[in-house]
Design a protein around this motif. Structure first.
Motif, PDB file in Angstrom:
ATOM      1  N   VAL A 119       0.853  -1.189   0.000  1.00  0.00           N
ATOM      2  CA  VAL A 119       0.000   0.000   0.000  1.00  0.00           C
ATOM      3  C   VAL A 119       0.890   1.241   0.000  1.00  0.00           C
ATOM      4  CG1 VAL A 119      -1.806   1.272   1.208  1.00  0.00           C
ATOM      5  CG2 VAL A 119      -1.778  -1.240   1.291  1.00  0.00           C
ATOM      6  N   ASP A 120       0.813   2.018  -1.072  1.00  0.00           N
ATOM      7  CA  ASP A 120       1.580   3.275  -1.172  1.00  0.00           C
ATOM      8  C   ASP A 120       3.068   3.062  -0.912  1.00  0.00           C
ATOM      9  OD1 ASP A 120      -0.778   4.693  -1.696  1.00  0.00           O
ATOM     10  OD2 ASP A 120      -1.150   5.073   0.429  1.00  0.00           O
ATOM     11  N   GLY A 121       3.599   2.016  -1.521  1.00  0.00           N
ATOM     12  CA  GLY A 121       5.031   1.763  -1.422  1.00  0.00           C
ATOM     13  C   GLY A 121       5.474   1.110  -0.130  1.00  0.00           C
ATOM     14  N   VAL A 122       4.519   0.757   0.727  1.00  0.00           N
ATOM     15  CA  VAL A 122       4.848   0.080   1.993  1.00  0.00           C
ATOM     16  C   VAL A 122       4.306  -1.347   1.944  1.00  0.00           C
ATOM     17  CG1 VAL A 122       4.530   0.055   4.492  1.00  0.00           C
ATOM     18  CG2 VAL A 122       4.820   2.233   3.287  1.00  0.00           C
ATOM     19  N   ALA A 123       5.176  -2.324   2.223  1.00  0.00           N
ATOM     20  CA  ALA A 123       4.763  -3.725   2.251  1.00  0.00           C
ATOM     21  C   ALA A 123       4.325  -4.077   3.671  1.00  0.00           C
ATOM     22  CB  ALA A 123       5.906  -4.630   1.814  1.00  0.00           C
ATOM     23  N   VAL A 124       3.258  -4.851   3.773  1.00  0.00           N
ATOM     24  CA  VAL A 124       2.744  -5.310   5.060  1.00  0.00           C
ATOM     25  C   VAL A 124       2.728  -6.833   5.045  1.00  0.00           C
ATOM     26  CG1 VAL A 124       0.860  -5.230   6.725  1.00  0.00           C
ATOM     27  CG2 VAL A 124       1.269  -3.269   5.200  1.00  0.00           C
ATOM     28  N   LEU A 125       3.613  -7.433   5.844  1.00  0.00           N
ATOM     29  CA  LEU A 125       3.653  -8.886   6.001  1.00  0.00           C
ATOM     30  C   LEU A 125       2.933  -9.197   7.311  1.00  0.00           C
ATOM     31  CD1 LEU A 125       4.735 -11.670   5.047  1.00  0.00           C
ATOM     32  CD2 LEU A 125       6.762 -11.221   6.454  1.00  0.00           C
ATOM     33  N   SER A 126       1.739  -9.773   7.215  1.00  0.00           N
ATOM     34  CA  SER A 126       0.904  -9.929   8.405  1.00  0.00           C
ATOM     35  C   SER A 126       0.651 -11.392   8.752  1.00  0.00           C
ATOM     36  CB  SER A 126      -0.438  -9.210   8.224  1.00  0.00           C
ATOM     37  OG  SER A 126      -1.137  -9.740   7.100  1.00  0.00           O
ATOM     38  N   TYR A 127       0.402 -11.596  10.039  1.00  0.00           N
ATOM     39  CA  TYR A 127       0.069 -12.907  10.607  1.00  0.00           C
ATOM     40  C   TYR A 127      -1.343 -12.786  11.138  1.00  0.00           C
ATOM     41  CZ  TYR A 127       0.470 -16.896  13.886  1.00  0.00           C
ATOM     42  OH  TYR A 127       0.292 -18.083  14.591  1.00  0.00           O
ATOM     43  N   GLN A 128      -2.287 -13.477  10.502  1.00  0.00           N
ATOM     44  CA  GLN A 128      -3.696 -13.244  10.803  1.00  0.00           C
ATOM     45  C   GLN A 128      -4.365 -14.486  11.363  1.00  0.00           C
ATOM     46  OE1 GLN A 128      -5.642 -11.629   7.338  1.00  0.00           O
ATOM     47  NE2 GLN A 128      -4.112 -10.037   7.042  1.00  0.00           N
ATOM     48  N   ILE A 129      -5.112 -14.282  12.434  1.00  0.00           N
ATOM     49  CA  ILE A 129      -5.897 -15.353  13.034  1.00  0.00           C
ATOM     50  C   ILE A 129      -7.167 -14.740  13.595  1.00  0.00           C
ATOM     51  CG2 ILE A 129      -4.647 -15.159  15.237  1.00  0.00           C
ATOM     52  CD1 ILE A 129      -5.061 -18.204  15.525  1.00  0.00           C
ATOM     53  N   LEU A 195       4.636  -7.020  10.131  1.00  0.00           N
ATOM     54  CA  LEU A 195       5.797  -6.165   9.898  1.00  0.00           C
ATOM     55  C   LEU A 195       5.528  -5.238   8.723  1.00  0.00           C
ATOM     56  CD1 LEU A 195       8.543  -8.974  10.073  1.00  0.00           C
ATOM     57  CD2 LEU A 195       7.658  -7.595  11.969  1.00  0.00           C
ATOM     58  N   LEU A 196       5.937  -3.972   8.856  1.00  0.00           N
ATOM     59  CA  LEU A 196       5.848  -2.998   7.768  1.00  0.00           C
ATOM     60  C   LEU A 196       7.261  -2.650   7.301  1.00  0.00           C
ATOM     61  CD1 LEU A 196       3.023  -2.653   9.146  1.00  0.00           C
ATOM     62  CD2 LEU A 196       3.139  -0.239   8.485  1.00  0.00           C
ATOM     63  N   PHE A 197       7.453  -2.582   5.980  1.00  0.00           N
ATOM     64  CA  PHE A 197       8.764  -2.237   5.452  1.00  0.00           C
ATOM     65  C   PHE A 197       8.638  -1.690   4.033  1.00  0.00           C
ATOM     66  CE2 PHE A 197       7.850  -6.735   4.934  1.00  0.00           C
ATOM     67  CZ  PHE A 197       8.102  -6.991   3.597  1.00  0.00           C
ATOM     68  N   ASP A 198       9.700  -1.072   3.556  1.00  0.00           N
ATOM     69  CA  ASP A 198       9.724  -0.471   2.222  1.00  0.00           C
ATOM     70  C   ASP A 198       9.514  -1.556   1.170  1.00  0.00           C
ATOM     71  OD1 ASP A 198      10.392   0.772  -0.226  1.00  0.00           O
ATOM     72  OD2 ASP A 198      11.729   2.175   0.812  1.00  0.00           O
ATOM     73  N   ALA A 199       8.530  -1.353   0.311  1.00  0.00           N
ATOM     74  CA  ALA A 199       8.171  -2.358  -0.684  1.00  0.00           C
ATOM     75  C   ALA A 199       9.270  -2.607  -1.708  1.00  0.00           C
ATOM     76  CB  ALA A 199       6.885  -1.952  -1.395  1.00  0.00           C
TER      77      ALA A 199
END
Length: 350
Positions: A119-129, A195-199
C-alpha cells in the motif's frame, strides 16, 4: 477459533534448548500443556494450536519472562519452516519468496494465515488469526513476529529492520524491553500483527535461487497434506499411531490432544462418514500388516505396539479383521517368520 485448529510439531523447533536456557524443563512444560513429548522429535506430528498457545503461556509464567514467545521466535528463525524454507529460498526475489510462503503456510499451520500487501510503497507482512481470547495467543503472535524478522534478515541481510512492528495486544513489558529485544518499539493494539517495510525490498533478487531445486522441493511438498478441516480422519489416525504403544489411544485422549470435546470429535468424524472405532481398527490393521513383514517382531511385541494388554486380545481382534490367525495370514501372504515368535500366542491362549 480459526476453521482448522491444528499446527505441525515443527513449531516446536528448538524448544528443548530454548526452554532449558530459560530455566525450564521442556518435557515437563509439554506435559503440562497436554502436548506429547515425543513430538519434539517428530516435526510432522499434528498438534492442537490451542495447546501450543497454552504451552507458550505456561513457559512465559514459568520463566518469568514476559517476552518468552518473542524471544523464542527470534531463536527459532527459519528453522520453524522446515522444508518450506528451502522452497521459498529458491525463488527469484524476496517478494516471490514471501508469496510462496503465503501459498504454502497451511502445510505448517492451519490456524493462522500469512498475507502480503503493498500500500503506497509500503509492504505489510501480516500474521492473521480470527481468535482473540485464547490463552497464550499474544505470545504466539509475538513469536510469529520474531520468526518473521529472522526470515527477512535471512532473505535480505542481517542488518534488515522493519519500519514498524505491529501487535494486536497491549505490551507485556515496558516498551524499552521490546526495543532492546527488537531494535524497534512495536505499535501495540494494532489491527493486525505483522511487519511494515519499504516495498522496494520485494524486488531484491535472491542470490542462491535455483529453479531446479525449487521444482524438486515443490514436488516433494506436494505429497504433504495441508492442514485442512477436511483431513480430520487423517489427524486422528496420526494421533492413534503415536498413542497406541502407550495403551492410551482412547477417544478421550485423542480429543484432549486436539483440544476438542469427545462428542465434538465423534460428530466431526461422522460428518466424514467414519467413527473413532472405525479409525482405530483401520490404524491397527495398517500397522499390523507392516509389523508382520518384519520376521523378528514377536506377537507379544505387536500386541504392545497396537495397545493391547495381551496376545490373546490381539489375536481375537486379528481374527475378527482378517478371519484367520496371524500365522495363517503370513502363510497365505508368503511371509516366513521365525516359529518361536508365535509361541507367545499359544501361551496366552485361554
Amino acid at each position: 477459533m480459526a476453521s482448522n485448529p491444528f499446527i505441525r510439531a515443527l513449531s516446536l523447533a528448538g524448544f528443548d534448548q530454548f526452554a532449558r536456557s530459560q530455566g525450564l524443563d521442556p518435557n515437563r512444560m509439554l506435559r503440562q500443556a497436554s502436548l506429547p513429548v515425543a513430538s519434539l522429535h517428530r516435526p510432522e506430528d499434528i498438534l492442537s494450536f490451542q495447546h501450543y498457545c497454552g504451552l507458550l503461556e505456561l513457559c512465559q509464567q514459568g520463566s518469568n519472562n514476559p517476552l518468552f514467545g518473542l524471544e523464542f521466535g527470534l531463536y527459532q528463525g527459519v528453522d520453524v519452516f522446515g522444508d518450506i524454507f528451502f522452497l521459498i529460498h529458491n525463488t527469484r526475489t524476496v517478494g516471490d519468496a514471501l508469496f510462496e510462503l503465503r501459498a504454502n503456510f497451511s502445510l505448517y499451520n492451519g490456524s493462522a494465515q500469512i498475507d502480503l500487501e503493498v500500500v503506497d510503497g509500503v509492504a505489510v507482512l501480516s500474521y492473521q488469526i480470527d481468535e482473540t481470547t485464547m490463552a497464550g495467543l499474544s505470545q504466539a503472535e509475538e513469536l510469529a513476529c520474531g520468526v518473521g524478522m529472522q526470515l527477512m534478515r535471512t532473505l535480505v541481510g542481517d542488518q534488515w529492520q522493519p519500519e514498524a512492528v505491529m501487535l494486536r495486544h497491549s505490551p507485556h513489558a515496558d516498551e524499552f524491553v521490546y526495543r532492546k529485544t527488537l531494535g524497534i518499539t512495536p505499535t501495540f493494539s494494532a489491527a493486525h500483527t505483522g511487519l511494515l517495510f519499504d516495498a522496494c525490498v520485494l524486488t531484491q533478487p535472491l542470490d542462491c535461487a535455483s529453479e531446479a531445486l525449487h521444482q524438486l522441493i515443490a514436488q516433494h511438498l506436494s505429497g504433504m497434506e495441508r492442514l485442512s478441516a477436511d483431513e480430520m480422519p487423517g489427524y486422528v489416525g496420526q494421533l492413534l499411531r503415536n498413542l497406541l504403544p502407550s495403551g492410551r489411544a482412547t477417544i478421550d485422549r485423542v480429543a484432549d490432544c486436539m483440544a476438542l470435546n469427545p462428542r465434538t470429535l465423534q460428530r466431526r468424524l461422522e460428518q466424514k462418514n467414519t467413527s473413532f472405532q472405525q479409525l482405530l481398527d483401520e490404524t491397527r490393521q495398517q500397522l499390523v500388516r507392516n509389523y508382520l513383514q518384519v520376521p523378528t517382531i514377536s506377537l507379544t511385541q505387536m500386541a504392545h505396539q497396537l495397545g493391547y494388554a495381551d496376545v490373546s486380545t490381539f489375536s481375537r481382534a486379528f481374527n475378527r479383521w482378517f478371519s484367520v490367525s496371524p500365522l495363517e495370514w503370513c502363510r497365505q501372504s508368503g511371509l516366513r517368520r521365525q516359529p518361536l515368535l508365535f509361541q507367545n500366542r499359544l501361551k496366552d491362549r485361554p
